[in-house]
Write a protein that holds these residues in place. Sequence first.
Motif, PDB file in Angstrom:
ATOM      1  N   THR A 135      22.380  27.416  51.314  1.00 41.18           N
ATOM      2  CA  THR A 135      22.973  26.182  50.803  1.00 41.18           C
ATOM      3  C   THR A 135      23.290  26.349  49.314  1.00 41.18           C
ATOM      4  O   THR A 135      22.825  27.290  48.663  1.00 41.18           O
ATOM      5  CB  THR A 135      22.007  24.991  50.967  1.00 41.18           C
ATOM      6  N   ILE A 136      24.061  25.412  48.775  1.00 40.87           N
ATOM      7  CA  ILE A 136      24.374  25.436  47.352  1.00 40.87           C
ATOM      8  C   ILE A 136      23.077  25.316  46.547  1.00 40.87           C
ATOM      9  O   ILE A 136      22.891  26.004  45.543  1.00 40.87           O
ATOM     10  CB  ILE A 136      25.368  24.326  46.982  1.00 40.87           C
ATOM     11  N   THR A 137      22.159  24.470  46.997  1.00 41.56           N
ATOM     12  CA  THR A 137      20.878  24.297  46.301  1.00 41.56           C
ATOM     13  C   THR A 137      20.072  25.588  46.311  1.00 41.56           C
ATOM     14  O   THR A 137      19.486  25.978  45.293  1.00 41.56           O
ATOM     15  CB  THR A 137      20.079  23.146  46.951  1.00 41.56           C
ATOM     16  N   ARG A 163      22.205  22.653  40.601  1.00 41.69           N
ATOM     17  CA  ARG A 163      23.161  22.521  41.696  1.00 41.69           C
ATOM     18  C   ARG A 163      24.566  22.220  41.176  1.00 41.69           C
ATOM     19  O   ARG A 163      25.536  22.832  41.624  1.00 41.69           O
ATOM     20  CB  ARG A 163      22.685  21.447  42.682  1.00 41.69           C
ATOM     21  N   PRO A 164      24.725  21.268  40.213  1.00 45.69           N
ATOM     22  CA  PRO A 164      26.079  21.021  39.687  1.00 45.69           C
ATOM     23  C   PRO A 164      26.699  22.262  39.022  1.00 45.69           C
ATOM     24  O   PRO A 164      27.887  22.542  39.196  1.00 45.69           O
ATOM     25  CB  PRO A 164      25.872  19.903  38.664  1.00 45.69           C
ATOM     26  N   THR A 165      25.873  23.007  38.288  1.00 42.49           N
ATOM     27  CA  THR A 165      26.375  24.234  37.663  1.00 42.49           C
ATOM     28  C   THR A 165      26.780  25.231  38.731  1.00 42.49           C
ATOM     29  O   THR A 165      27.817  25.901  38.621  1.00 42.49           O
ATOM     30  CB  THR A 165      25.308  24.844  36.727  1.00 42.49           C
ATOM     31  N   LYS A 192      33.381  27.347  42.293  1.00 45.55           N
ATOM     32  CA  LYS A 192      34.809  27.062  42.107  1.00 45.55           C
ATOM     33  C   LYS A 192      35.450  28.128  41.226  1.00 45.55           C
ATOM     34  O   LYS A 192      36.537  28.619  41.517  1.00 45.55           O
ATOM     35  CB  LYS A 192      35.002  25.686  41.468  1.00 45.55           C
ATOM     36  N   GLY A 193      34.780  28.494  40.138  1.00 41.68           N
ATOM     37  CA  GLY A 193      35.315  29.488  39.204  1.00 41.68           C
ATOM     38  C   GLY A 193      35.465  30.870  39.815  1.00 41.68           C
ATOM     39  O   GLY A 193      36.387  31.608  39.471  1.00 41.68           O
ATOM     40  N   HIS A 194      34.566  31.221  40.707  1.00 41.28           N
ATOM     41  CA  HIS A 194      34.616  32.537  41.353  1.00 41.28           C
ATOM     42  C   HIS A 194      35.349  32.478  42.691  1.00 41.28           C
ATOM     43  O   HIS A 194      35.412  33.475  43.400  1.00 41.28           O
ATOM     44  CB  HIS A 194      33.197  33.089  41.561  1.00 41.28           C
ATOM     45  N   ARG A 195      35.853  31.316  43.029  1.00 42.74           N
ATOM     46  CA  ARG A 195      36.592  31.096  44.284  1.00 42.74           C
ATOM     47  C   ARG A 195      35.818  31.579  45.508  1.00 42.74           C
ATOM     48  O   ARG A 195      36.347  32.269  46.372  1.00 42.74           O
ATOM     49  CB  ARG A 195      37.959  31.762  44.211  1.00 42.74           C
ATOM     50  N   VAL A 196      34.529  31.220  45.543  1.00 42.32           N
ATOM     51  CA  VAL A 196      33.686  31.564  46.681  1.00 42.32           C
ATOM     52  C   VAL A 196      33.999  30.592  47.811  1.00 42.32           C
ATOM     53  O   VAL A 196      33.985  29.380  47.625  1.00 42.32           O
ATOM     54  CB  VAL A 196      32.182  31.486  46.302  1.00 42.32           C
ATOM     55  N   LYS A 197      34.290  31.146  48.968  1.00 43.55           N
ATOM     56  CA  LYS A 197      34.595  30.314  50.131  1.00 43.55           C
ATOM     57  C   LYS A 197      33.328  30.031  50.913  1.00 43.55           C
ATOM     58  O   LYS A 197      32.549  30.937  51.207  1.00 43.55           O
ATOM     59  CB  LYS A 197      35.620  31.000  51.034  1.00 43.55           C
ATOM     60  N   LEU A 198      33.123  28.767  51.246  1.00 44.81           N
ATOM     61  CA  LEU A 198      31.987  28.356  52.065  1.00 44.81           C
ATOM     62  C   LEU A 198      32.363  28.527  53.529  1.00 44.81           C
ATOM     63  O   LEU A 198      33.539  28.484  53.891  1.00 44.81           O
ATOM     64  CB  LEU A 198      31.628  26.906  51.775  1.00 44.81           C
ATOM     65  N   LEU A 244      28.030  26.390  53.951  1.00 46.14           N
ATOM     66  CA  LEU A 244      27.042  27.333  53.433  1.00 46.14           C
ATOM     67  C   LEU A 244      27.732  28.514  52.757  1.00 46.14           C
ATOM     68  O   LEU A 244      28.878  28.840  53.045  1.00 46.14           O
ATOM     69  CB  LEU A 244      26.143  27.838  54.559  1.00 46.14           C
ATOM     70  N   ILE A 245      26.994  29.154  51.862  1.00 49.71           N
ATOM     71  CA  ILE A 245      27.519  30.261  51.070  1.00 49.71           C
ATOM     72  C   ILE A 245      27.042  31.575  51.684  1.00 49.71           C
ATOM     73  O   ILE A 245      25.842  31.750  51.906  1.00 49.71           O
ATOM     74  CB  ILE A 245      26.999  30.173  49.617  1.00 49.71           C
ATOM     75  N   PRO A 246      27.956  32.520  51.919  1.00 51.24           N
ATOM     76  CA  PRO A 246      27.521  33.827  52.418  1.00 51.24           C
ATOM     77  C   PRO A 246      26.595  34.498  51.395  1.00 51.24           C
ATOM     78  O   PRO A 246      26.849  34.461  50.197  1.00 51.24           O
ATOM     79  CB  PRO A 246      28.823  34.618  52.561  1.00 51.24           C
ATOM     80  N   ILE A 247      25.525  35.105  51.868  1.00 48.91           N
ATOM     81  CA  ILE A 247      24.547  35.731  50.975  1.00 48.91           C
ATOM     82  C   ILE A 247      25.195  36.842  50.151  1.00 48.91           C
ATOM     83  O   ILE A 247      24.801  37.083  48.999  1.00 48.91           O
ATOM     84  CB  ILE A 247      23.310  36.238  51.767  1.00 48.91           C
ATOM     85  N   GLU A 248      26.220  37.495  50.690  1.00 52.99           N
ATOM     86  CA  GLU A 248      26.913  38.547  49.936  1.00 52.99           C
ATOM     87  C   GLU A 248      27.561  37.978  48.681  1.00 52.99           C
ATOM     88  O   GLU A 248      27.607  38.642  47.639  1.00 52.99           O
ATOM     89  CB  GLU A 248      27.980  39.235  50.804  1.00 52.99           C
ATOM     90  N   ALA A 249      28.068  36.748  48.760  1.00 53.97           N
ATOM     91  CA  ALA A 249      28.681  36.114  47.589  1.00 53.97           C
ATOM     92  C   ALA A 249      27.623  35.842  46.524  1.00 53.97           C
ATOM     93  O   ALA A 249      27.875  36.023  45.331  1.00 53.97           O
ATOM     94  CB  ALA A 249      29.378  34.818  47.998  1.00 53.97           C
TER      95      ALA A 249
END
Length: 105
Positions: free
Chosen positions: A56-58, A68-70, A76-82, A87-92
């Motif tokens: 999760t983002i948290t 979490r806000p940071t 967004k800045g790194h254009r990580v796709k959920l 959920l965020i891929p662990i590789e990201a």
Amino acid sequence: MPTVRVHHFPSTGSQPQVVREIVKEGSGLSEADALELAVKAVEIYAARHPRPPHVTITQAAAMLGRSRPTMSQILKGHRVKLNGCGLIPIEAVDKLLVSRGRGHG
């Protein structure tokens, strides 16, 4: 999903701090033996506690030591796709950790 935590040991010199601490404790181990012991401990831990493929983002924020806000701004800045569940891929997260270690995160 369990909370994911990553601990970083500051590194100065040729070996990580954890290895220097093992040697400093007077265990009679050389730096090479201490490093081998530390690597084996990590391998055993990883085999028993596999990392989740997504967090999760948290959880990602906790792994990076950010709020979490940071973390949302970093994503967004790194254009990580959920993924489809948000959920965020662990590789990201790993890539962000590496870039942070180089002073880019």
